[in-house]
Design a protein around this motif. Sequence first.
Motif, PDB file in Angstrom:
ATOM      1  N   ILE A  24      -3.475  11.096 -11.552  1.00 44.59           N
ATOM      2  CA  ILE A  24      -3.832   9.360 -11.606  1.00 44.59           C
ATOM      3  C   ILE A  24      -2.330   8.966 -11.382  1.00 44.59           C
ATOM      4  N   VAL A  25      -2.452   7.712 -10.611  1.00 41.92           N
ATOM      5  CA  VAL A  25      -1.083   6.894 -10.855  1.00 41.92           C
ATOM      6  C   VAL A  25      -1.406   5.694 -11.144  1.00 41.92           C
ATOM      7  N   THR A  26      -0.494   5.091 -12.002  1.00 38.23           N
ATOM      8  CA  THR A  26      -0.541   3.621 -12.427  1.00 38.23           C
ATOM      9  C   THR A  26       0.533   2.783 -11.870  1.00 38.23           C
ATOM     10  N   ASP A  27       0.467   1.757 -11.665  1.00 37.87           N
ATOM     11  CA  ASP A  27       1.203   0.592 -11.219  1.00 37.87           C
ATOM     12  C   ASP A  27       0.724  -0.701 -11.681  1.00 37.87           C
ATOM     13  N   ILE A  28       1.736  -1.697 -11.479  1.00 40.49           N
ATOM     14  CA  ILE A  28       1.222  -3.112 -11.816  1.00 40.49           C
ATOM     15  C   ILE A  28       0.677  -3.830 -10.353  1.00 40.49           C
ATOM     16  N   VAL A  29       1.176  -3.260  -9.303  1.00 37.01           N
ATOM     17  CA  VAL A  29       0.953  -3.713  -7.978  1.00 37.01           C
ATOM     18  C   VAL A  29      -0.039  -2.957  -7.016  1.00 37.01           C
ATOM     19  N   GLU A  30      -1.091  -3.649  -6.800  1.00 36.33           N
ATOM     20  CA  GLU A  30      -2.516  -3.317  -6.144  1.00 36.33           C
ATOM     21  C   GLU A  30      -1.731  -2.741  -4.800  1.00 36.33           C
ATOM     22  N   GLN A  31      -1.056  -2.997  -4.093  1.00 36.22           N
ATOM     23  CA  GLN A  31      -0.689  -2.450  -2.837  1.00 36.22           C
ATOM     24  C   GLN A  31      -0.260  -1.314  -2.713  1.00 36.22           C
ATOM     25  N   ARG A  32       0.698  -0.771  -3.825  1.00 37.30           N
ATOM     26  CA  ARG A  32       1.367   0.323  -3.999  1.00 37.30           C
ATOM     27  C   ARG A  32       0.426   1.404  -4.324  1.00 37.30           C
ATOM     28  N   LEU A  33      -0.714   1.007  -5.180  1.00 37.39           N
ATOM     29  CA  LEU A  33      -1.786   1.706  -5.631  1.00 37.39           C
ATOM     30  C   LEU A  33      -2.721   2.116  -4.353  1.00 37.39           C
ATOM     31  N   GLU A  34      -2.962   1.267  -3.489  1.00 36.38           N
ATOM     32  CA  GLU A  34      -3.553   1.632  -2.325  1.00 36.38           C
ATOM     33  C   GLU A  34      -2.722   2.610  -1.409  1.00 36.38           C
ATOM     34  N   VAL A  35      -1.579   2.595  -1.430  1.00 38.16           N
ATOM     35  CA  VAL A  35      -0.855   3.351  -0.812  1.00 38.16           C
ATOM     36  C   VAL A  35      -0.699   4.780  -1.402  1.00 38.16           C
ATOM     37  N   ALA A  36      -0.978   4.832  -2.684  1.00 34.71           N
ATOM     38  CA  ALA A  36      -0.940   6.163  -3.381  1.00 34.71           C
ATOM     39  C   ALA A  36      -2.258   6.575  -3.348  1.00 34.71           C
ATOM     40  N   MET A  37      -3.308   5.932  -3.041  1.00 31.97           N
ATOM     41  CA  MET A  37      -4.694   6.503  -2.563  1.00 31.97           C
ATOM     42  C   MET A  37      -4.541   7.331  -1.333  1.00 31.97           C
ATOM     43  N   ALA A  38      -3.887   6.475  -0.625  1.00 25.41           N
ATOM     44  CA  ALA A  38      -3.734   6.714   1.113  1.00 25.41           C
ATOM     45  C   ALA A  38      -2.852   7.985   1.137  1.00 25.41           C
ATOM     46  N   MET A  39      -1.936   8.377   0.232  1.00 23.36           N
ATOM     47  CA  MET A  39      -1.216   9.530  -0.183  1.00 23.36           C
ATOM     48  C   MET A  39      -1.767  10.697  -0.557  1.00 23.36           C
ATOM     49  N   GLY A  40      -2.755  10.500  -1.270  1.00 23.80           N
ATOM     50  CA  GLY A  40      -3.681  11.636  -1.874  1.00 23.80           C
ATOM     51  C   GLY A  40      -3.739  11.661  -3.377  1.00 23.80           C
ATOM     52  N   HIS A  62       3.125   7.127   5.558  1.00 19.76           N
ATOM     53  CA  HIS A  62       2.675   5.887   4.701  1.00 19.76           C
ATOM     54  C   HIS A  62       3.855   5.253   3.867  1.00 19.76           C
ATOM     55  N   MET A  63       5.041   5.905   3.759  1.00 20.71           N
ATOM     56  CA  MET A  63       6.037   5.423   2.598  1.00 20.71           C
ATOM     57  C   MET A  63       7.016   4.710   3.284  1.00 20.71           C
ATOM     58  N   ILE A  64       7.204   4.917   4.938  1.00 16.86           N
ATOM     59  CA  ILE A  64       8.158   4.338   5.653  1.00 16.86           C
ATOM     60  C   ILE A  64       7.520   2.922   6.059  1.00 16.86           C
ATOM     61  N   THR A  65       7.798   1.685   5.509  1.00 13.28           N
ATOM     62  CA  THR A  65       7.112   0.463   5.911  1.00 13.28           C
ATOM     63  C   THR A  65       7.764  -0.271   6.501  1.00 13.28           C
ATOM     64  N   HIS A  66       9.178  -0.175   6.843  1.00 15.51           N
ATOM     65  CA  HIS A  66      10.246  -0.994   7.667  1.00 15.51           C
ATOM     66  C   HIS A  66      11.191  -0.055   8.391  1.00 15.51           C
ATOM     67  N   HIS A  67      11.488  -0.426   9.635  1.00 17.48           N
ATOM     68  CA  HIS A  67      12.425   0.042  10.145  1.00 17.48           C
ATOM     69  C   HIS A  67      13.545  -0.948  10.843  1.00 17.48           C
ATOM     70  N   TYR A  68      15.033  -0.532  10.743  1.00 15.22           N
ATOM     71  CA  TYR A  68      15.736  -1.828  11.218  1.00 15.22           C
ATOM     72  C   TYR A  68      16.999  -0.673  11.964  1.00 15.22           C
ATOM     73  N   LYS A  69      17.589  -1.460  12.832  1.00 15.79           N
ATOM     74  CA  LYS A  69      18.821  -0.843  13.432  1.00 15.79           C
ATOM     75  C   LYS A  69      20.037  -0.827  12.431  1.00 15.79           C
ATOM     76  N   LEU A  70      21.026  -0.121  12.773  1.00 11.31           N
ATOM     77  CA  LEU A  70      22.275  -0.224  11.907  1.00 11.31           C
ATOM     78  C   LEU A  70      22.919  -1.559  11.770  1.00 11.31           C
ATOM     79  N   ALA A  71      22.734  -2.340  12.885  1.00  8.01           N
ATOM     80  CA  ALA A  71      23.483  -3.569  13.200  1.00  8.01           C
ATOM     81  C   ALA A  71      22.550  -4.623  12.410  1.00  8.01           C
ATOM     82  N   ASN A  72      21.375  -4.414  11.882  1.00  4.49           N
ATOM     83  CA  ASN A  72      20.630  -5.297  11.268  1.00  4.49           C
ATOM     84  C   ASN A  72      20.530  -4.723   9.706  1.00  4.49           C
TER      85      ASN A  72
END
Length: 363
Positions: free
Chosen positions: A208-224, A330-340
């Motif tokens: 069981i995973v707890t959190d205060i943010v619904e979106q993160r709990l959705e990710v937790a469900m997707a991750m098992g 599922h964990m990696i939500t954003h990608h940036y180049k070194l310059a950014n």
Amino acid sequence: MEEPVHKKTRTDDDDNVALVLYGVDDLKMVPWEKPLPKPGEVLLRMQSVGICGSDVHYWTAGRIGDFVVTSPMVMGHEASGCVVAVGDGVKNLQVGDRVAIEPGVPCRHCDHCKQGTYNLCPDMRFCATPPIHGSLAHYYCHDADFCYKLPSNVSYDHAALLEPLSVGVHACQRAGVCLGSKVLICGAGPIGLVCLLTAKACGAAHVIVTDIVEQRLEVAMAMGADQVIKVDTKDTQKLANQIREKMGGAPNMAIECTGVEASVSTAIYATRSGGVVVLVGLGAAMATIPIVNASVREVDIRGIFRYRNCYPVALEMVSSGRVPADKLDHMITHHYKLANSLEAFETAKTGRGGAIKVMIHCD
């Protein structure tokens, strides 16, 4: 804080740049001298570097506990790269090898190192922990025996995630997670999620995973995760009872990943008598928790500090598929180049766009 001058001694093709922290809210991408590998080191062309909460904290506060930024420091410690040169005496790696980088290099001589608990070495040199430079640059040198050669089925991004995954491995080892365990994980941030992946890989029957943010709990469900609970009460005993009811009994162990005082209390109240609570998240230096409740029920409270001997385990879990690649994605939500990189750090700080793990690509 005055910027250092770095002498240009190589061609433009060899020019190096790095993301450097000069003080609170003072991050800059600057030219940085390309290092040369010393004996026992390899020179790496950096590939993927993840942003950790500690990186953001150094940026916004200039310190974590006793570690204070007093001089310019290159950021980054969740990293992977490719070997482009080797120093004298290096036998485990060669040019062209793809590697994951364990960021902490201990002294190897103290009692902790000799006993295998090298994460507690008092002379640890840990990337992007003052005064040690990190790896968020085009080029970086690191001790070869703390670089792990990647099999062909492990990407650079997933190799960078071995750093937080090793925290999950150490936490689950300290908790004693095994086949059939019932596990409570408090917090669905990056560390809570890697603890979830590790617990499942260890054979946990119910997480069981707890959190205060619904979106993160959705990710937790997707991750098992088997179940999730959105925390919407300040009554820690009520929440603990809710956890027990939903799990159909008390968890054998709780892994607390937030550092929030109320969450620690919930973890203690929820855990079965004779169980274990592992404190992973770091909050206030002093906290009020139900220590008598833990004591009379023989609930062990254990801390962790980083990890030790966990990188090979984490790498094997990923390469073997015990931790599936799609779960890591599922964990990696954003990608940036070194310059950014400045924009990447801003995203990590604000959490905009549902940011969980922000990855910077150096090549």
